[in-house]
Design an enzyme around this catalytic site. Sequence first.
Site, PDB file in Angstrom:
ATOM      1  N   GLY A 188       0.774  -1.229   0.000  1.00 34.52           N
ATOM      2  CA  GLY A 188       0.000   0.000   0.000  1.00 34.52           C
ATOM      3  C   GLY A 188       0.808   1.283   0.000  1.00 34.52           C
ATOM      4  N   SER A 189       0.425   2.260  -0.822  1.00 35.54           N
ATOM      5  CA  SER A 189       1.182   3.493  -0.922  1.00 35.54           C
ATOM      6  C   SER A 189       0.569   4.407  -1.972  1.00 35.54           C
ATOM      7  CB  SER A 189       2.635   3.188  -1.265  1.00 35.54           C
ATOM      8  OG  SER A 189       2.668   2.306  -2.358  1.00 35.54           O
ATOM      9  N   ARG A 190       1.432   5.265  -2.581  1.00 34.63           N
ATOM     10  CA  ARG A 190       0.944   6.242  -3.549  1.00 34.63           C
ATOM     11  C   ARG A 190       2.027   6.534  -4.576  1.00 34.63           C
ATOM     12  NH1 ARG A 190      -0.197  11.818  -0.987  1.00 34.63           N
ATOM     13  NH2 ARG A 190       1.147  12.847  -2.485  1.00 34.63           N
TER      14      ARG A 190
END
Length: 221
Positions: A188-190
């Site tokens: 999970g991240s961006r």
Amino acid sequence: MRLHREGFTIMITTGLVLLALNLFAYYYLLSDNSTAILLLAIISLILFVLIVQFFRIPNRLLTTGETQVVAPADGKVVVIEETTEGEYFKDRRRQVSIFMSPLNVHVNRNPITGTVRYFKYFPGKYLVAWHPKSSTENERTTVVVEAANGTSILFRQIAGAVARRIIWYVKEGQPVKQGEEFGFIKFGSRVDVFLPLDAEIKVNIGDVTKGGVTVIAELPS
């Protein structure tokens, strides 16, 4: 579909730990409780499947085009705005940000074909990926790729509250091809993309993107 090499150690370790836990429960801890043994087995299987699916690489027909900028990641578009990019360009740019949940494919792909002109890794915090300061304070990498026509695109991997390791496969001076892997972010991240002001944005807030497939912007020819 195939599984990403970055997940082999995690998947094998998780599988062995869950197997050992279930064997211990079957022979010692819960030997007289068949319902609890079955429940533990089901929970273990679900957990293992969730870990495995995180590292999946689905088969896809990738988008290619000299003036097209493709999504570097699977996820949801959470930011579209004009802003100042202060690390490399130091001028006004159009920013498109894609949030990746733990359920998304986490392969990161080059949005354009060109040459890596800049790369830098920053250790940092692990604020939630949508926090306003995550793009400047979290663990992150910055990559700038210059296309053959001289147009440069900056894209940035940003770790989130769950993601604790960013992987990259590029370095300055390296030629890269649109749609090929440039990195991976675990759990999970961006990813932020900074485009020229005259780029035509092709996505909207809330749109779901597929890395290497979805066109997020069109550059002037």
